[in-house]
Write a protein that holds these residues in place. Structure first.
Motif, PDB file in Angstrom:
ATOM      1  N   ALA A   1     -15.401 -28.868  25.493  1.00  0.00           N
ATOM      2  CA  ALA A   1     -16.837 -29.422  25.479  1.00  0.00           C
ATOM      3  C   ALA A   1     -18.037 -28.592  25.567  1.00  0.00           C
ATOM      4  O   ALA A   1     -18.102 -27.561  26.470  1.00  0.00           O
ATOM      5  CB  ALA A   1     -17.050 -30.497  26.741  1.00  0.00           C
ATOM      6  N   VAL A   2     -19.092 -28.499  24.821  1.00  0.00           N
ATOM      7  CA  VAL A   2     -20.296 -28.039  24.813  1.00  0.00           C
ATOM      8  C   VAL A   2     -21.277 -29.004  24.973  1.00  0.00           C
ATOM      9  O   VAL A   2     -21.604 -29.874  24.222  1.00  0.00           O
ATOM     10  CB  VAL A   2     -20.348 -27.237  23.324  1.00  0.00           C
ATOM     11  N   VAL A   3     -22.097 -28.759  26.183  1.00  0.00           N
ATOM     12  CA  VAL A   3     -23.027 -29.819  26.542  1.00  0.00           C
ATOM     13  C   VAL A   3     -24.575 -29.144  26.731  1.00  0.00           C
ATOM     14  O   VAL A   3     -24.609 -27.884  27.328  1.00  0.00           O
ATOM     15  CB  VAL A   3     -22.440 -30.174  27.832  1.00  0.00           C
ATOM     16  N   ASN A   4     -25.349 -29.632  26.075  1.00  0.00           N
ATOM     17  CA  ASN A   4     -26.803 -29.059  26.350  1.00  0.00           C
ATOM     18  C   ASN A   4     -27.248 -29.200  27.614  1.00  0.00           C
ATOM     19  O   ASN A   4     -26.784 -29.770  28.557  1.00  0.00           O
ATOM     20  CB  ASN A   4     -27.786 -29.647  25.382  1.00  0.00           C
ATOM     21  N   LYS A   5     -28.533 -28.421  27.923  1.00  0.00           N
ATOM     22  CA  LYS A   5     -28.883 -28.473  29.189  1.00  0.00           C
ATOM     23  C   LYS A   5     -29.456 -29.502  29.903  1.00  0.00           C
ATOM     24  O   LYS A   5     -29.170 -29.935  31.263  1.00  0.00           O
ATOM     25  CB  LYS A   5     -30.058 -27.266  29.403  1.00  0.00           C
ATOM     26  N   ASP A   6     -29.825 -30.455  29.033  1.00  0.00           N
ATOM     27  CA  ASP A   6     -30.389 -31.851  29.569  1.00  0.00           C
ATOM     28  C   ASP A   6     -29.116 -32.860  29.703  1.00  0.00           C
ATOM     29  O   ASP A   6     -29.552 -34.139  30.082  1.00  0.00           O
ATOM     30  CB  ASP A   6     -31.605 -32.415  28.514  1.00  0.00           C
ATOM     31  N   GLN A   7     -28.085 -32.476  29.133  1.00  0.00           N
ATOM     32  CA  GLN A   7     -26.996 -33.278  29.196  1.00  0.00           C
ATOM     33  C   GLN A   7     -27.133 -34.664  28.375  1.00  0.00           C
ATOM     34  O   GLN A   7     -26.672 -35.759  28.915  1.00  0.00           O
ATOM     35  CB  GLN A   7     -26.494 -33.530  30.736  1.00  0.00           C
ATOM     36  N   ASP A   8     -27.960 -34.677  27.274  1.00  0.00           N
ATOM     37  CA  ASP A   8     -27.939 -35.959  26.423  1.00  0.00           C
ATOM     38  C   ASP A   8     -27.664 -35.400  25.262  1.00  0.00           C
ATOM     39  O   ASP A   8     -27.672 -36.480  24.011  1.00  0.00           O
ATOM     40  CB  ASP A   8     -29.710 -36.099  26.376  1.00  0.00           C
ATOM     41  N   ALA A   9     -26.707 -34.246  25.077  1.00  0.00           N
ATOM     42  CA  ALA A   9     -26.061 -34.383  23.565  1.00  0.00           C
ATOM     43  C   ALA A   9     -24.767 -33.269  23.961  1.00  0.00           C
ATOM     44  O   ALA A   9     -24.672 -32.648  25.081  1.00  0.00           O
ATOM     45  CB  ALA A   9     -26.898 -33.376  22.751  1.00  0.00           C
ATOM     46  N   VAL A  10     -23.659 -33.674  23.143  1.00  0.00           N
ATOM     47  CA  VAL A  10     -22.552 -32.939  23.771  1.00  0.00           C
ATOM     48  C   VAL A  10     -21.594 -33.039  22.656  1.00  0.00           C
ATOM     49  O   VAL A  10     -21.770 -33.774  21.349  1.00  0.00           O
ATOM     50  CB  VAL A  10     -21.534 -33.844  24.744  1.00  0.00           C
ATOM     51  N   SER A  11     -20.767 -31.945  22.360  1.00  0.00           N
ATOM     52  CA  SER A  11     -19.630 -31.675  21.284  1.00  0.00           C
ATOM     53  C   SER A  11     -18.629 -31.739  22.141  1.00  0.00           C
ATOM     54  O   SER A  11     -18.426 -30.627  22.790  1.00  0.00           O
ATOM     55  CB  SER A  11     -20.049 -30.601  20.226  1.00  0.00           C
ATOM     56  N   ILE A  12     -17.462 -32.437  21.614  1.00  0.00           N
ATOM     57  CA  ILE A  12     -16.158 -32.332  22.358  1.00  0.00           C
ATOM     58  C   ILE A  12     -15.153 -32.169  21.382  1.00  0.00           C
ATOM     59  O   ILE A  12     -14.730 -32.855  20.353  1.00  0.00           O
ATOM     60  CB  ILE A  12     -15.878 -33.621  23.283  1.00  0.00           C
ATOM     61  N   MET A  13     -14.585 -31.140  21.526  1.00  0.00           N
ATOM     62  CA  MET A  13     -13.122 -30.683  20.598  1.00  0.00           C
ATOM     63  C   MET A  13     -11.857 -30.979  21.168  1.00  0.00           C
ATOM     64  O   MET A  13     -11.665 -30.467  22.174  1.00  0.00           O
ATOM     65  CB  MET A  13     -13.241 -29.068  20.088  1.00  0.00           C
ATOM     66  N   THR A  14     -11.179 -31.539  20.659  1.00  0.00           N
ATOM     67  CA  THR A  14      -9.789 -31.931  21.162  1.00  0.00           C
ATOM     68  C   THR A  14      -8.921 -31.706  19.916  1.00  0.00           C
ATOM     69  O   THR A  14      -9.161 -31.751  18.542  1.00  0.00           O
ATOM     70  CB  THR A  14      -9.645 -33.158  21.477  1.00  0.00           C
ATOM     71  N   LEU A  15      -7.349 -31.466  20.273  1.00  0.00           N
ATOM     72  CA  LEU A  15      -6.392 -31.243  19.463  1.00  0.00           C
ATOM     73  C   LEU A  15      -5.623 -32.687  19.182  1.00  0.00           C
ATOM     74  O   LEU A  15      -5.281 -33.187  20.133  1.00  0.00           O
ATOM     75  CB  LEU A  15      -5.265 -30.299  19.871  1.00  0.00           C
ATOM     76  N   ASP A  16      -5.862 -33.060  17.949  1.00  0.00           N
ATOM     77  CA  ASP A  16      -5.347 -34.330  17.470  1.00  0.00           C
ATOM     78  C   ASP A  16      -3.890 -34.254  17.150  1.00  0.00           C
ATOM     79  O   ASP A  16      -3.557 -33.719  16.010  1.00  0.00           O
ATOM     80  CB  ASP A  16      -6.077 -35.168  16.530  1.00  0.00           C
ATOM     81  N   GLY A  17      -2.917 -34.436  17.882  1.00  0.00           N
ATOM     82  CA  GLY A  17      -1.591 -34.249  17.696  1.00  0.00           C
ATOM     83  C   GLY A  17      -0.824 -35.593  17.050  1.00  0.00           C
ATOM     84  O   GLY A  17       0.217 -35.471  16.831  1.00  0.00           O
ATOM     85  N   GLU A  18      -1.723 -36.687  16.783  1.00  0.00           N
ATOM     86  CA  GLU A  18      -1.237 -37.932  16.251  1.00  0.00           C
ATOM     87  C   GLU A  18      -1.526 -38.040  14.587  1.00  0.00           C
ATOM     88  O   GLU A  18      -0.682 -38.485  13.919  1.00  0.00           O
ATOM     89  CB  GLU A  18      -1.609 -38.812  16.885  1.00  0.00           C
ATOM     90  N   SER A  19      -2.605 -37.430  14.129  1.00  0.00           N
ATOM     91  CA  SER A  19      -3.082 -37.854  12.820  1.00  0.00           C
ATOM     92  C   SER A  19      -2.598 -37.058  11.728  1.00  0.00           C
ATOM     93  O   SER A  19      -2.161 -35.702  12.220  1.00  0.00           O
ATOM     94  CB  SER A  19      -4.549 -37.815  12.714  1.00  0.00           C
ATOM     95  N   ALA A  20      -2.129 -37.291  10.586  1.00  0.00           N
ATOM     96  CA  ALA A  20      -1.326 -36.517   9.589  1.00  0.00           C
ATOM     97  C   ALA A  20      -2.432 -35.547   8.927  1.00  0.00           C
ATOM     98  O   ALA A  20      -1.935 -34.737   8.406  1.00  0.00           O
ATOM     99  CB  ALA A  20      -0.983 -37.247   8.419  1.00  0.00           C
ATOM    100  N   ASN A  21      -3.809 -35.980   8.954  1.00  0.00           N
ATOM    101  CA  ASN A  21      -4.774 -34.941   8.420  1.00  0.00           C
ATOM    102  C   ASN A  21      -6.189 -34.930   8.950  1.00  0.00           C
ATOM    103  O   ASN A  21      -6.219 -36.084   9.834  1.00  0.00           O
ATOM    104  CB  ASN A  21      -4.719 -35.110   6.782  1.00  0.00           C
TER     105      ASN A  21
END
Length: 498
Positions: free
Chosen positions: A325-345
């Motif tokens: 997770a990458v969160v800005n200083k004010d904690q009102d915006a976030v980018s969260i990366m996960t590894l999707d092990g279920e989807s085909a593409n």
């Protein structure tokens, strides 16, 4: 990066309430009292959350060390109130599980029903088996006394507001039960602060159990001296030992007094097993493991999975096994990366998010990034309190896996952060730098000194060249000595090695 976390929403407030109470006999006193959950419910909650804890943080990859901690834990359990002749039958046959988590934070905690965790960070800060016995006995005490369930009962008819990203409690440095992905009941119990009386009772029980197994229980006091030093060095209270806990200095004074009371009752306390303990720590990973991800000069690198991506200046990176997770200083915006092990593409991964109830798609399209197939979409939704959110969902196909970024903020601020989200997702690429691909963690080399001298004189001279920041003062605290303290011949020391 082994599992996906569903329904991540840092800005959503979850109201948790206890719907009923259970009247059962206490394993400690035998008296009837009210709990937020029955003992069977506590075991079920613990069992379910245990799987998520293991997925989130991972067990430390050392079967010998895992077995060793379990062995000491089972010793403490054997003399605990859960296994005594007068123990109420409801507790009979309860199994306890002791796990070493692959995390550098100095912490130990327990889940209801018999699930106890210590981090490798905590193990590195202990000096002998007696200290470990007191710590494990303390956590057993929390479970047996059912402190979490007692606190839950006290919250009955009320609400515990959990705001992901700023929850009123932290676990291993990562805020938020929602980010943890554990069930609401388990999250509620994990983030309920124990009272000072709870902590004092668990200290008493930890000393009692260690003393009954003839450990030098007074040794446990030194760990709290280390906590106090860590707190002073940080210039603030330690996040994992909250304000509801007794002061570490108070506990450092009370533990030897408690140990003396048990010695006076006839329990000889002669065991510390320092040699055995130190041997178990040899080659233990120290600090963050850069192979599982680290930041440098505005880039997040993952050597094991061989990818990298940038993050905006001033934003905080939270790296856990199941997400970054990458969160800005004010904690009102976030980018969260996960590894999707279920989807085909990549397209299927994005659509899996868009197909959730309450999500309104504004647009979606295929794209390419650094030669990799990707899919992107924008969507809106709202929280339970009516706050409008806007999402930028981006999935990319790399090395046979699907990486999905969930970026979001409030709808009125989306234009402020859209370029930041693009910066993160568009910068995802293969990691090719051989120096970074080959980076290795710092490990502890446990040695017996063959000369005398100050502790600092034993430290490696090339600490600045290590793959992580290694502070001389941190090493002194870990060894429970002062930097200028004279070390005699034949003393065990834990020193970094790379």
């Amino acid at each position: 990066m082994k599992s996906t976390i569903s329904k991540l929403c840092i800005l959503i407030v979850i109201g948790l309430t206890v719907s009923a109470c259970s009247i059962q006999r206490s394993a400690i006193s035998g008296d009837k009292r009210a709990y937020g959950y029955s003992w069977e419910q506590e075991k079920q909650i613990g069992q379910e959350a245990d799987q998520q804890i293991q997925q989130q943080y991972g067990l430390y990859d050392d079967d010998d060390l895992q077995d060793y901690v379990d062995e000491i834990g089972q010793e403490m359990l054997a003399v605990s109130h859960i296994n005594r002749e007068d123990t109420p039958s409801v507790y009979a046959g309860t199994d306890f599980y002791f796990r070493v988590l692959d995390n550098p934070v100095v912490n130990a905690f327990a889940l209801p029903g018999g699930y106890i965790y210590v981090t490798r960070g905590l193990l590195s800060h202990l000096e002998n088996e007696a200290q470990l016995a007191v710590v494990l006995g303390h956590e057993i005490g929390h479970v047996v006394a059912r402190h979490a369930s007692q606190r839950a009962f006290e919250q009955q008819m009320g609400q515990i507001a959990l705001i992901g990203g700023a929850i009123g409690g932290e676990l291993l440095g990562l805020p938020g039960g929602d980010i943890l992905g554990i069930g609401s009941q388990a999250a509620q119990l994990l983030f309920l602060s124990y009272s000072r009386d709870d902590e004092r009772e668990s200290d008493q029980l930890g000393v009692e159990y260690a003393s009954m197994q003839h450990y030098k229980a007074a040794e446990g006091a030194q760990f709290f001296v280390s906590l106090e030093r860590m707190s002073e060095q940080a210039g603030q209270s330690l996040p994992n030992w909250q304000s509801t806990h007794p002061d570490p200095a108070e506990r450092a004074n009370s533990i030897p007094e408690l140990a003396e009371e048990w010695r006076a009752k006839g329990y000889e306390q002669t065991i510390d097993n320092k040699d055995q303990y130190m041997e178990k720590l040899n080659n233990l990973i120290y600090g963050e493991n850069p192979r599982e991800g680290f930041t440098r000069n505005g880039l997040f690198y993952h050597p094991d999975l061989e990818f990298q991506f940038p993050y905006p200046d001033g934003w905080q990176v939270i790296n856990q096994r199941s997400l970054v997770a990458v969160v800005n200083k004010d904690q009102d915006a976030v980018s969260i990366m996960t590894l999707d092990g279920e989807s085909a593409n990549a397209e299927a991964s994005v659509n899996e998010f868009l197909n959730q109830e309450g999500i309104n798609t504004e647009g979606k399209s295929r794209t390419q990034s650094n030669g990799l197939n990707a899919y992107r979409a924008e969507a809106t939704g709202q929280t339970e309190d009516g706050t409008q959110l806007k999402f930028y969902v981006y999935a990319i196909e790399y090395d046979g896996s699907i990486y999905r970024f969930l970026n979001y903020t409030t709808a009125d601020k989306y234009s402020n952060y859209a370029s930041r989200f693009d910066e993160v997702t568009g910068g995802f690429r293969e990691l090719t730098d051989r120096d970074i691909l080959n980076i290795q963690p710092v490990r502890l080399q446990v040695v017996k000194t063959n000369r005398s001298g100050t502790f600092q004189s034993f430290l490696p001279r090339n600490l600045d060249d290590f793959s992580i920041t290694v502070s001389p003062e941190d090493l002194a605290i870990m060894n429970q000595v002062e930097l200028d303290e004279q070390i005699s011949v034949g003393t065990w020391l834990k020193l970094p090695n790379q």
